[in-house]
Design an enzyme around this catalytic site. Structure first.
Site, PDB file in Angstrom:
ATOM      1  N   LYS A  29       0.816  -1.221   0.000  1.00 20.00           N
ATOM      2  CA  LYS A  29       0.000   0.000   0.000  1.00 20.00           C
ATOM      3  C   LYS A  29       0.847   1.268   0.000  1.00 20.00           C
ATOM      4  CE  LYS A  29      -2.363  -1.005   3.783  1.00 20.00           C
ATOM      5  NZ  LYS A  29      -1.821  -2.313   4.159  1.00 20.00           N
ATOM      6  N   ARG A 104      -9.878   0.387   8.666  1.00 20.75           N
ATOM      7  CA  ARG A 104      -9.472  -0.978   9.004  1.00 20.75           C
ATOM      8  C   ARG A 104     -10.560  -1.727   9.763  1.00 20.75           C
ATOM      9  NH1 ARG A 104      -3.515   0.143   8.813  1.00 20.75           N
ATOM     10  NH2 ARG A 104      -2.397  -1.803   9.002  1.00 20.75           N
ATOM     11  N   ARG A 143      11.229  -6.316   5.226  1.00 22.16           N
ATOM     12  CA  ARG A 143      11.089  -4.892   5.534  1.00 22.16           C
ATOM     13  C   ARG A 143      11.590  -4.605   6.951  1.00 22.16           C
ATOM     14  NH1 ARG A 143       5.220  -2.188   4.908  1.00 22.16           N
ATOM     15  NH2 ARG A 143       4.866  -3.033   6.967  1.00 22.16           N
ATOM     16  N   ARG A 149      11.450  -1.244  11.573  1.00 17.07           N
ATOM     17  CA  ARG A 149      10.131  -1.210  12.218  1.00 17.07           C
ATOM     18  C   ARG A 149       9.986  -2.407  13.145  1.00 17.07           C
ATOM     19  NH1 ARG A 149       4.960  -0.010   8.413  1.00 17.07           N
ATOM     20  NH2 ARG A 149       3.950  -1.194  10.059  1.00 17.07           N
ATOM     21  N   ARG A 161      -0.942  -9.478  13.188  1.00 18.25           N
ATOM     22  CA  ARG A 161      -1.458  -8.426  12.296  1.00 18.25           C
ATOM     23  C   ARG A 161      -2.224  -9.039  11.118  1.00 18.25           C
ATOM     24  NH1 ARG A 161       3.952  -5.885  11.115  1.00 18.25           N
ATOM     25  NH2 ARG A 161       2.928  -4.393   9.753  1.00 18.25           N
TER      26      ARG A 161
HETATM   27  P1  AMP Z   1       0.557   0.272   8.909  1.00 17.49           P
HETATM   28  O1  AMP Z   1       1.715   1.178   8.759  1.00 17.49           O
HETATM   29  O2  AMP Z   1      -0.636   0.698   8.098  1.00 17.49           O
HETATM   30  O3  AMP Z   1       0.900  -1.177   8.706  1.00 17.49           O
HETATM   31  O4  AMP Z   1       0.073   0.397  10.435  1.00 17.49           O
HETATM   32  C1  AMP Z   1       0.906   0.039  11.511  1.00 17.49           C
HETATM   33  C2  AMP Z   1       0.065  -0.182  12.749  1.00 17.49           C
HETATM   34  O5  AMP Z   1      -0.614   1.034  13.099  1.00 17.49           O
HETATM   35  C3  AMP Z   1      -1.052  -1.218  12.623  1.00 17.49           C
HETATM   36  O6  AMP Z   1      -0.582  -2.528  12.831  1.00 17.49           O
HETATM   37  C4  AMP Z   1      -2.017  -0.758  13.711  1.00 17.49           C
HETATM   38  O7  AMP Z   1      -1.554  -1.143  14.990  1.00 17.49           O
HETATM   39  C5  AMP Z   1      -1.911   0.761  13.628  1.00 17.49           C
HETATM   40  N1  AMP Z   1      -2.910   1.295  12.679  1.00 17.49           N
HETATM   41  C6  AMP Z   1      -2.670   1.884  11.463  1.00 17.49           C
HETATM   42  N2  AMP Z   1      -3.806   2.252  10.868  1.00 17.49           N
HETATM   43  C7  AMP Z   1      -4.807   1.894  11.715  1.00 17.49           C
HETATM   44  C8  AMP Z   1      -6.220   1.983  11.652  1.00 17.49           C
HETATM   45  N3  AMP Z   1      -6.848   2.498  10.595  1.00 17.49           N
HETATM   46  N4  AMP Z   1      -6.924   1.522  12.729  1.00 17.49           N
HETATM   47  C9  AMP Z   1      -6.312   1.011  13.804  1.00 17.49           C
HETATM   48  N5  AMP Z   1      -4.992   0.868  13.918  1.00 17.49           N
HETATM   49  C10 AMP Z   1      -4.233   1.302  12.884  1.00 17.49           C
END
Ligand code: AMP
Length: 208
Positions: A29, A104, A143, A149, A161
């Site tokens: 994404k 999400r 990654r 990260r 996740r």
């Molecule tokens: P990402 O960078 O999109 O993979 O997000 C990293 C982490 O941030 C996720 O595993 C969640 O813990 C949190 N997170 C990101 N976006 C959301 C969302 N829309 N709702 C809830 N938690 C989120």
């Protein structure tokens, strides 16, 4: 007169290009959002990126978010929705938004519809990057080595996740399917080929 009003009203509804870029963690994404932003001049709203900026800045929001992110859990809806809306509010007249990692949950999808409706606009379409789980696990571990990260380095957190995605997030596809806005895209292959598929889908939607 009535026609003129209707014309202006519909123009306003349809003139923004608002994309939900969807898919499991590791589906690409972020990579594809950056390319779409450049091509279509969109505002990129990545909830994961906003959380990480807050964690770096050691804000209250960052401290709260970290306690969930480190375990591979979702940050609660009230917090995430409020944060997303205040970020979007900073942009008064964009060509459109690309929502990356949001919504999400169904509750987030409903809140997003309501928010955009309040701005006289709506989601144009959801583009969902489809990638099998073995490939996701491989990509995320890789990654983790490059980006540092923490949530990409622990196989148990990665699996959590993916499980949370399957349980809580994937149902949002149904939400957009019901609105005729869902489009699945094969997310395995060369970055530029996947980008081309995304652009084709957008153009088919906008011109079709
Ligand atoms: P990402 O960078 O999109 O993979 O997000 C990293 C982490 O941030 C996720 O595993 C969640 O813990 C949190 N997170 C990101 N976006 C959301 C969302 N829309 N709702 C809830 N938690 C989120």
């Amino acid at each position: 007169m009535q026609e003129a009003f209707l014309f202006i009203f519909t123009r306003k509804i349809t003139s923004m290009l608002n994309i939900v870029l969807f898919g499991p963690p590791g589906s690409g994404k972020g990579t594809q959002a950056a390319k779409l932003v450049e091509k279509y001049q969109l505002i990129h709203l990545s909830t994961g990126d906003i959380f990480r900026t807050n964690i770096k800045g050691e804000t209250e929001l960052g401290k709260l978010a970290k306690s969930y992110i480190d375990k591979g859990q979702l940050v609660p809806d009230e917090v995430t929705i409020g944060m997303l809306q205040s970020e979007a509010d900073k942009h008064t007249n964009p060509a459109g938004f690309i929502f990356d990692g949001f919504p999400r949950t169904i509750q987030q999808a409903e809140a997003l519809d309501k928010y955009l409706n309040g701005r006289n606009t709506s989601i144009t379409m959801m583009l969902s990057l489809e990638v099998n789980e073995d490939e996701l696990r491989k990509r995320l571990l890789l990654r983790g080595k490059d980006s540092g990260r923490a949530d990409d380095q622990d196989p148990a957190v990665i699996q959590n996740r993916i499980d949370v995605y399957n349980r809580d997030t994937a149902p949002a596809k149904e939400f957009y399917t019901k609105q005729n806005k869902y489009k699945g895209i094969n997310g395995v292959g060369a970055i530029d080929d996947i980008f081309q598929s995304l652009c084709n889908a957008i153009e088919a939607r906008v011109n079709g």
